[in-house]
Design a protein around this motif. Sequence first.
Motif, PDB file in Angstrom:
ATOM      1  N   GLY A  21       0.797  -1.211   0.000  1.00 61.72           N
ATOM      2  CA  GLY A  21       0.000   0.000   0.000  1.00 61.72           C
ATOM      3  C   GLY A  21       0.834   1.268   0.000  1.00 61.72           C
ATOM      4  N   ALA A  22       0.148   2.394   0.104  1.00 62.80           N
ATOM      5  CA  ALA A  22       0.804   3.701   0.049  1.00 62.80           C
ATOM      6  C   ALA A  22       1.560   3.997   1.328  1.00 62.80           C
ATOM      7  N   GLY A  23       2.680   4.702   1.186  1.00 64.71           N
ATOM      8  CA  GLY A  23       3.419   5.203   2.330  1.00 64.71           C
ATOM      9  C   GLY A  23       4.081   4.149   3.175  1.00 64.71           C
ATOM     10  N   SER A  24       4.311   2.976   2.641  1.00 62.25           N
ATOM     11  CA  SER A  24       4.963   1.912   3.406  1.00 62.25           C
ATOM     12  C   SER A  24       6.471   2.005   3.255  1.00 62.25           C
ATOM     13  N   VAL A  25       7.200   1.482   4.235  1.00 59.97           N
ATOM     14  CA  VAL A  25       8.669   1.542   4.238  1.00 59.97           C
ATOM     15  C   VAL A  25       9.219   0.153   4.521  1.00 59.97           C
ATOM     16  N   LEU A  26      10.043  -0.340   3.611  1.00 54.19           N
ATOM     17  CA  LEU A  26      10.750  -1.599   3.793  1.00 54.19           C
ATOM     18  C   LEU A  26      12.230  -1.277   3.931  1.00 54.19           C
ATOM     19  N   HIS A  27      12.786  -1.586   5.075  1.00 50.91           N
ATOM     20  CA  HIS A  27      14.179  -1.271   5.355  1.00 50.91           C
ATOM     21  C   HIS A  27      15.103  -2.309   4.701  1.00 50.91           C
ATOM     22  N   PRO A  28      16.431  -2.103   4.762  1.00 52.30           N
ATOM     23  CA  PRO A  28      17.347  -2.941   3.983  1.00 52.30           C
ATOM     24  C   PRO A  28      17.159  -4.439   4.202  1.00 52.30           C
ATOM     25  N   ARG A  29      17.174  -5.149   3.072  1.00 55.95           N
ATOM     26  CA  ARG A  29      17.192  -6.607   2.996  1.00 55.95           C
ATOM     27  C   ARG A  29      15.922  -7.267   3.529  1.00 55.95           C
ATOM     28  N   VAL A  30      14.838  -6.546   3.569  1.00 59.00           N
ATOM     29  CA  VAL A  30      13.543  -7.175   3.835  1.00 59.00           C
ATOM     30  C   VAL A  30      13.198  -8.066   2.645  1.00 59.00           C
ATOM     31  N   VAL A  31      12.606  -9.224   2.930  1.00 59.30           N
ATOM     32  CA  VAL A  31      12.196 -10.148   1.880  1.00 59.30           C
ATOM     33  C   VAL A  31      10.696 -10.397   1.981  1.00 59.30           C
ATOM     34  N   LEU A  32       9.976 -10.138   0.896  1.00 57.84           N
ATOM     35  CA  LEU A  32       8.578 -10.512   0.774  1.00 57.84           C
ATOM     36  C   LEU A  32       8.494 -11.648  -0.237  1.00 57.84           C
ATOM     37  N   TYR A  33       8.076 -12.824   0.207  1.00 56.39           N
ATOM     38  CA  TYR A  33       7.849 -13.918  -0.722  1.00 56.39           C
ATOM     39  C   TYR A  33       6.630 -13.597  -1.602  1.00 56.39           C
ATOM     40  N   ASP A  34       6.394 -14.438  -2.597  1.00 52.10           N
ATOM     41  CA  ASP A  34       5.312 -14.205  -3.555  1.00 52.10           C
ATOM     42  C   ASP A  34       3.968 -14.004  -2.862  1.00 52.10           C
TER      43      ASP A  34
END
Length: 340
Positions: free
Chosen positions: A148-161
Amino acid sequence: MSVTVRQLAEWVRGEVLGDGDLAVEDARTLTDARAGDITFVDGEKHAAAWHASPAAAAVAPPSIPVNGRPLIRVADPLLAFAEIVRHLRGRAPLPAGEIHPTALVHPTARLGEGVSVGPFAVIGEDSEIGAGSVLSSGVVVGRGCRIGAGSVLHPRVVLYDDCVLGDRVVIHANAVIGADGFGYRTQAGRHVKVPQLGWVEIENDVEIGASSTVDRGTFGPTRIGTGTKIDNLVMVGHNCQIGRHNILAAQVGVAGSSVTGEYVVMAGQVGVADHLRVGDRTIIAAKSGVLSDVAADMRVLGYPARPDSHMKRVWVLLDHLPDWRRDLKRVKEHLGLGDE
């Protein structure tokens, strides 16, 4: 960076008492403050430390009296001070809309307005990133994800499929969202993996700490409810349904298919067994082991976790066990029963 007390008060919408034109160089806590700094006083119990501090000014609640130095009066000094520190020391974010040349963005991915993507980040096929979101260096977003909008993923975060994130979600470094759940069946003497074909849904305003993990569901979603805050090194197992506005502190582990209500608090190193239900507003004390369902509005502790009033009585009695054993031994000796 030098600013006046009045400028700081404008940032936090506080009331200035004293010299609003006094210049402030930095912001530090009461124990570290120096001349020229602004500090904060979080309640009357810290008033003496404020009076002894060399700080030039303070952010304080209405209960703190003026002592000749400027005060910025606010309802919540801690949050106001954090905002001042952010202004004084904040680093510029990634430029809005900048995609680093080393990032790999699949041609079918859709990026909203102002999305920032850092070095060596990867965005997979058919994924969608909402407006104003930030993906830091080394982030990996799999196929078919929705952020969604305005989200922040910091270094090396992994989202699987197929992971789904709401608006304003913050995920800290090295967290893994959507890895396979831990599901096996024993067949012919071998552990055979149960396919993990579900996904993870994280609702709006959730924050997940560094190196935490949320496993995908077996066939449907593992879900983290709106406003929930998860600390570092927390594990949420497959198929769990974590309610709205929960607090999960460091090293909490919630086993698969467990469900929590709203405003549940789990202190550090709490363990929850699989397929359990924890009711609304329940508080589970640190290091507790939850082995059965817990009703709403309970305070539990211990292993196995029981109502805190019960466990406190048990612990008081445990302190007396050595004395009781000694007394029992004397009685048995007096009766000639020996010490068997």
